[in-house]
Every structure is written in structure tokens, then in C-alpha cells.
Design a protein around this motif. Structure first.
Motif, PDB file in Angstrom:
ATOM      1  N   SER A  94      47.592  24.148 -98.601  1.00 58.73           N
ATOM      2  CA  SER A  94      48.038  24.475 -98.397  1.00 58.73           C
ATOM      3  C   SER A  94      48.538  24.876 -96.565  1.00 58.73           C
ATOM      4  O   SER A  94      49.426  25.578 -96.967  1.00 58.73           O
ATOM      5  CB  SER A  94      48.762  25.394 -99.010  1.00 58.73           C
ATOM      6  OG  SER A  94      47.976  26.654 -99.719  1.00 58.73           O
ATOM      7  N   TYR A  95      47.333  25.494 -96.122  1.00 59.81           N
ATOM      8  CA  TYR A  95      47.639  26.306 -95.106  1.00 59.81           C
ATOM      9  C   TYR A  95      46.545  25.406 -94.287  1.00 59.81           C
ATOM     10  O   TYR A  95      45.893  25.415 -93.136  1.00 59.81           O
ATOM     11  CB  TYR A  95      46.486  27.530 -95.263  1.00 59.81           C
ATOM     12  CG  TYR A  95      46.553  28.860 -94.278  1.00 59.81           C
ATOM     13  CD1 TYR A  95      48.279  29.536 -94.238  1.00 59.81           C
ATOM     14  CD2 TYR A  95      46.402  29.212 -92.894  1.00 59.81           C
ATOM     15  CE1 TYR A  95      48.314  30.710 -93.213  1.00 59.81           C
ATOM     16  CE2 TYR A  95      46.367  29.641 -92.231  1.00 59.81           C
ATOM     17  CZ  TYR A  95      47.349  30.098 -92.336  1.00 59.81           C
ATOM     18  OH  TYR A  95      48.383  31.734 -91.646  1.00 59.81           O
ATOM     19  N   SER A  96      47.925  24.730 -93.487  1.00 58.76           N
ATOM     20  CA  SER A  96      47.160  23.757 -92.415  1.00 58.76           C
ATOM     21  C   SER A  96      47.126  24.634 -90.690  1.00 58.76           C
ATOM     22  O   SER A  96      47.956  25.626 -90.692  1.00 58.76           O
ATOM     23  CB  SER A  96      48.164  22.537 -92.031  1.00 58.76           C
ATOM     24  OG  SER A  96      48.164  21.431 -91.022  1.00 58.76           O
ATOM     25  N   GLU A  97      46.078  23.209 -90.402  1.00 56.17           N
ATOM     26  CA  GLU A  97      46.058  23.927 -88.631  1.00 56.17           C
ATOM     27  C   GLU A  97      46.420  22.855 -87.918  1.00 56.17           C
ATOM     28  O   GLU A  97      45.842  21.792 -88.258  1.00 56.17           O
ATOM     29  CB  GLU A  97      44.376  24.817 -88.579  1.00 56.17           C
ATOM     30  CG  GLU A  97      44.095  25.407 -89.273  1.00 56.17           C
ATOM     31  CD  GLU A  97      42.353  26.022 -88.987  1.00 56.17           C
ATOM     32  OE1 GLU A  97      42.155  25.216 -88.624  1.00 56.17           O
ATOM     33  OE2 GLU A  97      41.725  27.772 -89.730  1.00 56.17           O
TER      34      GLU A  97
ATOM     35  N   GLU B  66      54.703  19.674 -90.519  1.00 53.78           N
ATOM     36  CA  GLU B  66      54.273  20.502 -91.400  1.00 53.78           C
ATOM     37  C   GLU B  66      54.948  21.566 -92.150  1.00 53.78           C
ATOM     38  O   GLU B  66      55.371  21.806 -93.464  1.00 53.78           O
ATOM     39  CB  GLU B  66      52.803  21.147 -91.293  1.00 53.78           C
ATOM     40  CG  GLU B  66      51.402  19.990 -90.705  1.00 53.78           C
ATOM     41  CD  GLU B  66      51.554  19.366 -91.874  1.00 53.78           C
ATOM     42  OE1 GLU B  66      50.533  20.751 -93.008  1.00 53.78           O
ATOM     43  OE2 GLU B  66      50.977  18.764 -92.554  1.00 53.78           O
TER      44      GLU B  66
ATOM     45  N   ASN C 218      55.367  23.462 -95.472  1.00 55.00           N
ATOM     46  CA  ASN C 218      53.279  24.143 -95.356  1.00 55.00           C
ATOM     47  C   ASN C 218      53.397  25.236 -94.486  1.00 55.00           C
ATOM     48  O   ASN C 218      54.176  25.253 -93.954  1.00 55.00           O
ATOM     49  CB  ASN C 218      52.513  23.163 -94.755  1.00 55.00           C
ATOM     50  CG  ASN C 218      52.374  21.298 -96.281  1.00 55.00           C
ATOM     51  OD1 ASN C 218      52.820  22.315 -97.001  1.00 55.00           O
ATOM     52  ND2 ASN C 218      52.512  20.201 -95.823  1.00 55.00           N
ATOM     53  N   ASN C 219      52.072  26.300 -94.881  1.00 55.15           N
ATOM     54  CA  ASN C 219      52.297  27.107 -94.266  1.00 55.15           C
ATOM     55  C   ASN C 219      51.059  26.453 -92.937  1.00 55.15           C
ATOM     56  O   ASN C 219      50.215  25.477 -93.084  1.00 55.15           O
ATOM     57  CB  ASN C 219      51.436  27.957 -95.048  1.00 55.15           C
ATOM     58  CG  ASN C 219      52.188  28.947 -95.851  1.00 55.15           C
ATOM     59  OD1 ASN C 219      53.640  29.076 -95.848  1.00 55.15           O
ATOM     60  ND2 ASN C 219      51.533  29.401 -96.904  1.00 55.15           N
TER      61      ASN C 219
ATOM     62  N   LYS D 206      48.529  27.421 -89.620  1.00 54.67           N
ATOM     63  CA  LYS D 206      48.075  28.092 -88.638  1.00 54.67           C
ATOM     64  C   LYS D 206      47.935  27.834 -87.210  1.00 54.67           C
ATOM     65  O   LYS D 206      46.528  26.980 -87.640  1.00 54.67           O
ATOM     66  CB  LYS D 206      46.923  28.971 -89.069  1.00 54.67           C
ATOM     67  CG  LYS D 206      46.048  30.103 -88.316  1.00 54.67           C
ATOM     68  CD  LYS D 206      45.412  30.247 -89.363  1.00 54.67           C
ATOM     69  CE  LYS D 206      44.092  31.133 -88.274  1.00 54.67           C
ATOM     70  NZ  LYS D 206      42.640  31.677 -89.266  1.00 54.67           N
TER      71      LYS D 206
ATOM     72  N   ILE E  31      57.776  29.688 -96.174  1.00 58.16           N
ATOM     73  CA  ILE E  31      56.632  29.143 -95.321  1.00 58.16           C
ATOM     74  C   ILE E  31      55.621  30.150 -94.136  1.00 58.16           C
ATOM     75  O   ILE E  31      56.973  31.093 -94.142  1.00 58.16           O
ATOM     76  CB  ILE E  31      56.955  27.357 -93.999  1.00 58.16           C
ATOM     77  CG1 ILE E  31      58.409  27.740 -93.358  1.00 58.16           C
ATOM     78  CG2 ILE E  31      57.037  26.334 -94.651  1.00 58.16           C
ATOM     79  CD1 ILE E  31      58.935  26.534 -92.508  1.00 58.16           C
ATOM     80  N   GLU E  32      55.289  30.131 -93.213  1.00 56.90           N
ATOM     81  CA  GLU E  32      54.371  30.979 -92.466  1.00 56.90           C
ATOM     82  C   GLU E  32      54.076  30.431 -91.564  1.00 56.90           C
ATOM     83  O   GLU E  32      53.460  29.273 -91.317  1.00 56.90           O
ATOM     84  CB  GLU E  32      53.679  31.512 -93.574  1.00 56.90           C
ATOM     85  CG  GLU E  32      52.934  32.180 -92.299  1.00 56.90           C
ATOM     86  CD  GLU E  32      51.381  33.315 -93.185  1.00 56.90           C
ATOM     87  OE1 GLU E  32      50.683  33.596 -92.767  1.00 56.90           O
ATOM     88  OE2 GLU E  32      51.943  34.234 -94.155  1.00 56.90           O
TER      89      GLU E  32
ATOM     90  N   ASP F 175      51.992  31.180 -88.143  1.00 54.76           N
ATOM     91  CA  ASP F 175      50.671  32.321 -87.972  1.00 54.76           C
ATOM     92  C   ASP F 175      49.787  31.274 -86.674  1.00 54.76           C
ATOM     93  O   ASP F 175      48.855  30.484 -86.824  1.00 54.76           O
ATOM     94  CB  ASP F 175      49.680  32.836 -88.838  1.00 54.76           C
ATOM     95  CG  ASP F 175      48.961  33.056 -88.628  1.00 54.76           C
ATOM     96  OD1 ASP F 175      48.764  33.676 -87.683  1.00 54.76           O
ATOM     97  OD2 ASP F 175      47.837  33.964 -89.222  1.00 54.76           O
TER      98      ASP F 175
ATOM     99  N   ASP G 183      48.026  33.437 -84.774  1.00 52.02           N
ATOM    100  CA  ASP G 183      46.778  33.683 -84.709  1.00 52.02           C
ATOM    101  C   ASP G 183      46.546  34.232 -83.184  1.00 52.02           C
ATOM    102  O   ASP G 183      45.168  34.396 -82.798  1.00 52.02           O
ATOM    103  CB  ASP G 183      45.992  32.765 -85.071  1.00 52.02           C
ATOM    104  CG  ASP G 183      44.307  33.102 -85.225  1.00 52.02           C
ATOM    105  OD1 ASP G 183      44.534  34.507 -85.887  1.00 52.02           O
ATOM    106  OD2 ASP G 183      43.144  32.883 -85.114  1.00 52.02           O
TER     107      ASP G 183
END
Length: 154
Positions: free
Chosen positions: A21-24, A34, A39-40, A42, A62-63, A65, A67
Motif C-alpha cells: 500500500s506504500y509504493s516507491e 499509483e 495508493n500512497n 513515496k 492518498i499521500e 511523500d 522524501d
């Protein structure tokens, strides 16, 4: 023995769900896909827009980020993400450069936090958007970002 195996299996499934659920992502297409899937995301490397582009994101909750990596546009022709009709979206830790822009159109109750906006045309725009939190962002741009709507907290 069977109960321990069942608990272990459930734990593995929950872990797999959390990781998935937290994709890069490292490409614009990946990020757009995404986010449009709800989906969230990063980012793990720099994203560069090579042309005038505004992929539309219309999923809420959704988020994004970054980074502290960069989203870069072309200097004169700005590019960026077009969040339209969204709510409860978090955009944080993004460095916007050279015409990279976040548009929030008809979007409410979002959090835009800890972003560094620099370059002549880089910006964050909120159009017809209410009740958003814009906090701890750094703006070093020649043309200021603009915010309209009601009850936005800056």
C-alpha cells in the motif's frame, strides 16, 4: 500448532498489504498510475517532466511523500500534478524546481506540508479549494503561488 500457523499467516498477509500500500516509484508514469489507483507513493529518485504535462489525479485519501527528492519541470513551460476534486490528500517533503507545479482544483481538506518550492515558475496553486492546511513550506519563487477559497490555514 494449527492456531500458531493461522496467526502467522494472518500476520504475513497484513505485512504484505502494508508494504504494497506504500509504493516507491522512480518514474512519472509510476507515480501517476499509483496515485490514480488510490495508493500512497513515496518517490525514491528525481522525477523530471520533459514536456508540458499535468497528469490528473482525482483519487482522495492518498499521500505523496517525495522524501526530499526533486520534481523538476521545464523552466518556461511548467508541468506538474493536477489534483482535481480530491480530499484528504497529503503532499509532503517535495522539492519543486524549474516550473514544477502542484494544482489543487475544487479540492478540500488536504495537507500540503514541508515542501520547498523554488525556481521562477514553480508553484502551488489552490483554485476553488477550501479548508486546506498549507504549513511549513518554503517559497523561493519569482512569481508567487496563489491560494483562493475559504478557511485555508497557512
Amino acid at each position: 500448532m494449527g492456531r500458531k500457523f493461522l496467526i502467522f499467516g494472518i500476520w504475513i498477509l497484513l505485512l504484505a498489504y502494508f508494504v504494497s500500500s506504500y509504493s516507491e516509484c522512480s518514474t512519472l508514469d509510476c507515480v501517476t498510475t499509483e496515485l490514480n489507483s488510490g495508493n500512497n507513493v513515496k518517490l525514491i529518485s528525481n522525477i523530471s517532466f520533459t514536456a508540458y504535462a499535468y497528469p490528473k489525479i482525482d483519487k482522495s485519501n492518498i499521500e505523496l511523500d517525495c522524501d526530499n527528492y526533486y520534481i523538476k519541470g521545464k523552466r518556461i513551460y511548467d508541468s506538474g500534478f493536477n489534483f482535481t476534486g480530491v480530499s484528504n490528500v497529503v503532499v509532503k517533503n517535495c522539492n519543486l524546481l524549474d516550473g514544477a507545479t502542484f494544482w489543487f482544483s475544487d479540492s478540500n481538506n488536504n495537507i500540503i506540508i514541508n515542501n520547498d518550492v523554488k525556481g521562477m515558475f514553480s508553484a502551488i496553486h489552490l483554485i476553488n479549494s477550501d479548508n486546506n492546511l498549507i504549513q511549513d513550506n518554503i517559497f523561493r519563487v519569482q512569481y508567487y503561488s496563489y491560494i483562493d477559497g475559504k478557511n485555508n490555514i497557512i
